[in-house]
Write a protein that holds these residues in place. Structure first.
Motif, PDB file in Angstrom:
ATOM      1  N   HIS A 151       0.827  -1.187   0.000  1.00  0.00           N
ATOM      2  CA  HIS A 151       0.000   0.000   0.000  1.00  0.00           C
ATOM      3  C   HIS A 151       0.866   1.243   0.000  1.00  0.00           C
ATOM      4  O   HIS A 151       2.035   1.208   0.318  1.00  0.00           O
ATOM      5  CB  HIS A 151      -0.969   0.015   1.191  1.00  0.00           C
ATOM      6  CG  HIS A 151      -0.304  -0.104   2.516  1.00  0.00           C
ATOM      7  ND1 HIS A 151      -0.217  -1.297   3.189  1.00  0.00           N
ATOM      8  CD2 HIS A 151       0.316   0.813   3.297  1.00  0.00           C
ATOM      9  CE1 HIS A 151       0.421  -1.120   4.333  1.00  0.00           C
ATOM     10  NE2 HIS A 151       0.753   0.157   4.422  1.00  0.00           N
ATOM     11  N   ASP A 201      -9.545  -4.454  -7.973  1.00  0.00           N
ATOM     12  CA  ASP A 201      -8.406  -4.699  -8.856  1.00  0.00           C
ATOM     13  C   ASP A 201      -8.763  -5.705  -9.945  1.00  0.00           C
ATOM     14  O   ASP A 201      -8.064  -5.795 -10.960  1.00  0.00           O
ATOM     15  CB  ASP A 201      -7.217  -5.241  -8.051  1.00  0.00           C
ATOM     16  CG  ASP A 201      -6.710  -4.235  -7.024  1.00  0.00           C
ATOM     17  OD1 ASP A 201      -7.216  -3.090  -7.017  1.00  0.00           O
ATOM     18  OD2 ASP A 201      -5.829  -4.589  -6.226  1.00  0.00           O
ATOM     19  N   THR A 233      -8.652  -1.876  -3.899  1.00  0.00           N
ATOM     20  CA  THR A 233      -7.873  -0.700  -3.526  1.00  0.00           C
ATOM     21  C   THR A 233      -8.792   0.274  -2.807  1.00  0.00           C
ATOM     22  O   THR A 233      -9.867   0.622  -3.312  1.00  0.00           O
ATOM     23  CB  THR A 233      -7.270  -0.014  -4.764  1.00  0.00           C
ATOM     24  OG1 THR A 233      -6.385  -0.923  -5.421  1.00  0.00           O
ATOM     25  CG2 THR A 233      -6.495   1.232  -4.366  1.00  0.00           C
ATOM     26  N   THR A 235      -8.970   3.998  -1.179  1.00  0.00           N
ATOM     27  CA  THR A 235      -8.341   5.304  -1.067  1.00  0.00           C
ATOM     28  C   THR A 235      -9.126   6.152  -0.071  1.00  0.00           C
ATOM     29  O   THR A 235     -10.331   6.334  -0.226  1.00  0.00           O
ATOM     30  CB  THR A 235      -8.285   6.017  -2.426  1.00  0.00           C
ATOM     31  OG1 THR A 235      -7.659   5.156  -3.385  1.00  0.00           O
ATOM     32  CG2 THR A 235      -7.503   7.314  -2.325  1.00  0.00           C
ATOM     33  N   GLU A 249      -3.693   5.597   0.041  1.00  0.00           N
ATOM     34  CA  GLU A 249      -4.182   4.402  -0.647  1.00  0.00           C
ATOM     35  C   GLU A 249      -3.729   3.133   0.082  1.00  0.00           C
ATOM     36  O   GLU A 249      -2.581   3.034   0.510  1.00  0.00           O
ATOM     37  CB  GLU A 249      -3.645   4.408  -2.080  1.00  0.00           C
ATOM     38  CG  GLU A 249      -4.152   3.291  -2.963  1.00  0.00           C
ATOM     39  CD  GLU A 249      -3.649   3.452  -4.374  1.00  0.00           C
ATOM     40  OE1 GLU A 249      -2.871   2.572  -4.808  1.00  0.00           O
ATOM     41  OE2 GLU A 249      -3.995   4.444  -5.030  1.00  0.00           O
ATOM     42  N   HIS A 250      -4.659   2.181   0.228  1.00  0.00           N
ATOM     43  CA  HIS A 250      -4.361   0.921   0.876  1.00  0.00           C
ATOM     44  C   HIS A 250      -4.950  -0.238   0.070  1.00  0.00           C
ATOM     45  O   HIS A 250      -5.948  -0.057  -0.641  1.00  0.00           O
ATOM     46  CB  HIS A 250      -4.954   0.882   2.299  1.00  0.00           C
ATOM     47  CG  HIS A 250      -4.345   1.880   3.229  1.00  0.00           C
ATOM     48  ND1 HIS A 250      -3.331   1.571   4.109  1.00  0.00           N
ATOM     49  CD2 HIS A 250      -4.618   3.196   3.416  1.00  0.00           C
ATOM     50  CE1 HIS A 250      -2.996   2.644   4.785  1.00  0.00           C
ATOM     51  NE2 HIS A 250      -3.759   3.648   4.384  1.00  0.00           N
ATOM     52  N   GLU A 251      -4.352  -1.408   0.206  1.00  0.00           N
ATOM     53  CA  GLU A 251      -4.864  -2.610  -0.447  1.00  0.00           C
ATOM     54  C   GLU A 251      -5.589  -3.477   0.568  1.00  0.00           C
ATOM     55  O   GLU A 251      -5.125  -3.649   1.701  1.00  0.00           O
ATOM     56  CB  GLU A 251      -3.707  -3.403  -1.074  1.00  0.00           C
ATOM     57  CG  GLU A 251      -2.951  -2.665  -2.151  1.00  0.00           C
ATOM     58  CD  GLU A 251      -3.804  -2.346  -3.375  1.00  0.00           C
ATOM     59  OE1 GLU A 251      -4.697  -3.158  -3.678  1.00  0.00           O
ATOM     60  OE2 GLU A 251      -3.583  -1.302  -3.993  1.00  0.00           O
TER      61      GLU A 251
END
Length: 255
Positions: A151, A201, A233, A235, A249-251
């Motif tokens: 991320h 994704d 994803t 955000t 932003e992170h996964e």
């Protein structure tokens, strides 16, 4: 006989009124079931470019079926991969036809990532693409990217910090708590507008926004249930009346 005729006419009239009322209700229900329009950005960026060559990123902005010719802003933010804290932002030119463009020149080899920050219709979206300039990145830079942890934490304004509680063991169909702690100058940042932008994704058509509530000073939470497994994803967008506009932003992996 006349009495029977009048009775039949009254029954027919009532039947017609009931039918019209049913149609009106059905139309109202159909109108209410229409999904709200979504702000979309088609982001065009060449995959490769020469060192020093003029790159022309282009954002085509739509809101439902409407071409958005009056976006509040479109800005292209770019940085060398692995160095997002050293980014450059360029304001786009509004071509007044729903498209927004800019001219950018990069004078060093590398892989550069770019956001198309777009604000319109009280919504914000920021699609991201990458361009390889010259010979691209070195193996050392690629290794740094692999160690990034999945991320991205963007470069924030002085004094601002964002601490997101990364959810674990996220399951489909179950509500997941999304919580972020915000601070400004080591004090809780209150009365901010916080939204979670969620994209898939695996499915480019999936794009949802979730509003967060401030439950405690500087703590913003929302609950969200993922319908399908996969990689997402997330955000986090933060804005306030003082002109602050930050994102991170992170996964999230959903099982």
């Amino acid at each position: 006989m006349k009495k029977n005729i009048w009775t039949i006419m009254i029954i027919l009239a009532l039947t017609l009124l009931a039918a019209c009322g049913g149609n009106d209700n059905e139309n109202t229900a159909n109108e209410g079931s229409e999904e709200p329009a979504v702000l979309e950005v088609e982001f065009e960026l060449p995959e490769t470019a020469n060192v020093g060559e003029t790159i022309e990123p282009k954002a085509t902005v739509t809101y439902g079926e409407e071409m958005v010719k009056d976006a509040e802003f479109v800005r292209f933010e770019y940085w060398e991969q692995g160095h997002e804290d050293d980014s450059t932002t360029v304001d786009a030119t509004n071509n007044e036809d729903g498209t927004y463009t800019a001219e950018i020149s990069i004078d060093q080899d590398g892989v550069y990532e770019m956001y198309a920050h777009t604000q319109a219709r009280e919504m914000h979206t920021m699609p991201k693409k990458a361009v390889t300039v010259g010979e691209g990145s070195s193996d050392e830079t690629a290794g740094e990217n692999e160690e990034d942890g999945g991320h991205e934490h963007g470069h924030h304004a002085d004094g601002f910090s964002m601490d997101f509680s990364q959810p674990k063991n996220v399951q489909t169909g179950q509500e997941t708590d999304l919580t972020v702690q915000l601070q400004m100058d080591e004090e809780p940042l209150e009365n901010a507008n916080v939204q979670y932008e969620i994209t898939s994704d695996d499915n480019s058509d999936f794009h949802e926004w979730v509003d967060a509530d401030e439950n405690e000073a500087g703590e913003y939470s929302a609950a969200y249930a993922f319908d399908e497994a996969g990689a997402y994803t997330m955000t986090i967008h933060v804005k306030n009346d003082d002109g602050l506009h930050e994102h991170e932003e992170h996964e999230v992996e959903v099982k």
